[in-house]
Design a protein around this motif. Structure first.
Motif, PDB file in Angstrom:
ATOM      1  N   SER A  10      10.354 -11.518 -26.478  1.00 18.35           N
ATOM      2  CA  SER A  10       8.962 -11.597 -26.935  1.00 18.35           C
ATOM      3  C   SER A  10       8.070 -10.772 -26.011  1.00 18.35           C
ATOM      4  CB  SER A  10       8.488 -13.042 -26.936  1.00 18.35           C
ATOM      5  OG  SER A  10       8.650 -13.602 -25.642  1.00 18.35           O
TER       6      SER A  10
ATOM      7  N   ASP B 241       5.409 -11.387 -24.385  1.00 22.70           N
ATOM      8  CA  ASP B 241       4.953 -11.990 -23.120  1.00 22.70           C
ATOM      9  C   ASP B 241       6.063 -12.069 -22.074  1.00 22.70           C
ATOM     10  OD1 ASP B 241       6.440 -13.961 -24.317  1.00 22.70           O
ATOM     11  OD2 ASP B 241       4.977 -15.560 -23.987  1.00 22.70           O
ATOM     12  N   ASN B 242       7.270 -11.589 -22.455  1.00 19.37           N
ATOM     13  CA  ASN B 242       8.390 -11.528 -21.522  1.00 19.37           C
ATOM     14  C   ASN B 242       8.851 -10.084 -21.306  1.00 19.37           C
ATOM     15  OD1 ASN B 242      10.462 -12.582 -19.854  1.00 19.37           O
ATOM     16  ND2 ASN B 242      11.918 -12.586 -21.562  1.00 19.37           N
TER      17      ASN B 242
ATOM     18  N   HIS C 183      -2.044  -7.411 -23.736  1.00 14.33           N
ATOM     19  CA  HIS C 183      -0.714  -7.836 -23.289  1.00 14.33           C
ATOM     20  C   HIS C 183      -0.830  -9.077 -22.398  1.00 14.33           C
ATOM     21  CE1 HIS C 183       3.241  -6.819 -20.956  1.00 14.33           C
ATOM     22  NE2 HIS C 183       3.462  -7.681 -21.924  1.00 14.33           N
ATOM     23  N   THR C 184      -0.404 -10.206 -22.907  1.00 14.87           N
ATOM     24  CA  THR C 184      -0.409 -11.439 -22.121  1.00 14.87           C
ATOM     25  C   THR C 184       0.998 -11.695 -21.604  1.00 14.87           C
ATOM     26  OG1 THR C 184      -2.106 -12.316 -23.581  1.00 14.87           O
ATOM     27  CG2 THR C 184      -0.965 -13.896 -22.155  1.00 14.87           C
ATOM     28  N   ILE C 185       1.148 -11.665 -20.305  1.00 17.73           N
ATOM     29  CA  ILE C 185       2.439 -11.961 -19.688  1.00 17.73           C
ATOM     30  C   ILE C 185       2.477 -13.447 -19.354  1.00 17.73           C
ATOM     31  CG2 ILE C 185       3.946 -11.490 -17.708  1.00 17.73           C
ATOM     32  CD1 ILE C 185       2.573  -8.741 -17.492  1.00 17.73           C
ATOM     33  N   ASN C 186       3.569 -14.098 -19.664  1.00 19.53           N
ATOM     34  CA  ASN C 186       3.695 -15.523 -19.369  1.00 19.53           C
ATOM     35  C   ASN C 186       4.166 -15.709 -17.913  1.00 19.53           C
ATOM     36  OD1 ASN C 186       4.410 -18.239 -19.211  1.00 19.53           O
ATOM     37  ND2 ASN C 186       4.912 -18.307 -21.397  1.00 19.53           N
TER      38      ASN C 186
END
Lengths: 290, 290
Positions: free
Chosen positions: A225, A227-228, A266-269
């Motif tokens: 995904s 966020d990964n 871009h949201t990184i977890n």
């Protein structure tokens, strides 16, 4: 119409078509005339080998395929240099991105691997390399070496059974992963590395790699995904995978003097960067080795 | 005694040994006690799986193998964190360099893949990845995922027959090539890229790639010799292979603003750089893409 990379549902290897129109309608190779199906931006998804090019070589599982262009419409002879453009660039793009190419062989006299009649779908190939050379005609042609993907299904099944995850060897991973997500992250960053901002330039365009923060394989089972994912140059990909640096919860980089670029969409977890830090980063050892 | 990577002549897969001494005398796994044979500088050449580690997992063709250290001599229980040092670092080195590791399974109760008696040589594996985690004991252990090399012989034979050259797929190439020559060029340059001087650092040491100027594969058939090799970082390796830059006859770099570092003991054959220039470099297209 969306370009389909990989197998076409319902069409098994060895399927025989009577003519190019049938091949096209089955979506196996869309163009009814051109030998290469593809575009410069998306890559090439299929080729037809029909024996027209004197520099082609067919070894069965390995094919040396001549690019498009430079031939006389009247005589079919090579009368000018080929360029690394359009369909040729599409093949080069598939090479760079590791995209699978469907191969269709048409009946012709030049190869023992050609079918006895019509056109035969012969499975998926990877383009291992491309180069140019002075062809038999004396004009430059672009050549592409394709290698058959032999054990795709075997490997995918084995992996599913064993792990309930998509862990498969590197080569096949490249194919399966190199889908929309991987391309999306690279395009979001315009093929620039999030760590060093470098944009690797090749003869067929920019090159970057999509890197999973928490790896896909067992026992990590990280998700495929956005966020990964990170967009990295090969250097920082190797370093990241092998603990040369990691990322802290505030997204600062640990281990090297650099700043992580993060696109606004871009949201990184941080769960995944934490996992990477715990499992792959070894500060103690780094200083020992110096 | 020289460390042998890969198959030992005369020992076929499935060979059963009565005890560790026999395994050692056959040179399949030299140490008679330690589970990992290897050194930090050379890498690891073999492991024995004998069921002593609670975090080991054996899936047959894929093995999760626990590193060495941190166990009590008396109880055999994990009582301290493992470090990425000595034999563990040797395994990590084999991972980085793509070296094949012989796997020997000893009889034990923990796995259906262990032999009924003694020790069995189970073939060559590649180490795909290494990481650390808190083990069942609560202490950190280092883990290594090994994947069996299934079709080594098949591929090598096929390739010889077809091409009279050593062209084989990337993964296998890494094994065959990563011999003395490849290591020699990397050590000559101390793992620094000849183009940008970068030395890639990972948790288990430096990383560089040996790049053939005239490629090994058909139809190029470049030689596997020092005068046809460069020591490059992954970024410049990708660029070089895909025509992002080339090298002129005077060894100046074409296409990017950089200078090639050449060690006094390294003679590059200009025949090969000329071949690269003619076949892989496409200036016309580079400017078009900008």
């Amino acid at each position: 119409m969306e370009r389909i990379f990989g197998e076409i549902e319902g069409i098994k290897e060895g399927h025989i078509f009577s003519n190019r129109m049938e091949v096209s309608l089955a979506k196996v190779h869309r163009p009814t005339q051109a030998g290469i199906s593809g575009s410069q931006n998306e890559g090439a998804d299929s080729i037809v080998i029909s024996g027209g090019y004197e520099d082609d070589k067919d070894f069965g599982d390995i094919i040396i395929y001549t690019g498009h262009g430079g031939r006389s419409n009247e005589t079919g002879k090579q009368v000018a240099d080929q360029q690394l453009k359009r369909q040729n660039l599409a093949l080069a793009k598939s090479c760079l991105e590791g995209l699978p190419v469907r191969v269709i062989r048409g009946k012709h006299k030049g190869s023992i691997y050609s079918p006895n009649e019509g056109y035969r779908y012969d499975g998926l190939f990877l383009i291992e390399e491309y180069w140019r050379k002075k062809g038999k005609s004396g004009f430059y042609v672009w050549l592409f070496r394709l290698r058959k993907i032999k054990n795709l299904k075997l490997i995918v099944e084995e992996s599913e059974e064993e792990y309930k995850s998509k862990r498969v060897p590197t080569q096949i991973q490249r194919i399966i992963r190199n889908t929309n997500l991987s391309r999306k992250i690279k395009e979001m960053y315009r093929y620039k590395c999030q760590v060093c901002d470098i944009q690797i330039e090749t003869s067929s365009g920019y090159y970057a790699e999509a890197s999973h923060i928490k790896p896909l394989g067992t026992p990590h089972n990280g998700p495929d995904s956005l966020d990964n994912l990170l967009c990295l140059c090969p250097n920082h990909h190797v370093m990241f995978d092998f603990g040369g640096f990691s990322i802290m919860e505030n997204f600062e980089i640990l281990g090297i003097d650099a700043k992580l670029t993060i696109h606004k969409d871009h949201t990184i977890n941080p769960k995944y960067t934490k996992y990477h830090f715990e499992h792959f980063y070894s500060e103690q050892n780094r200083t020992d080795l110096k």
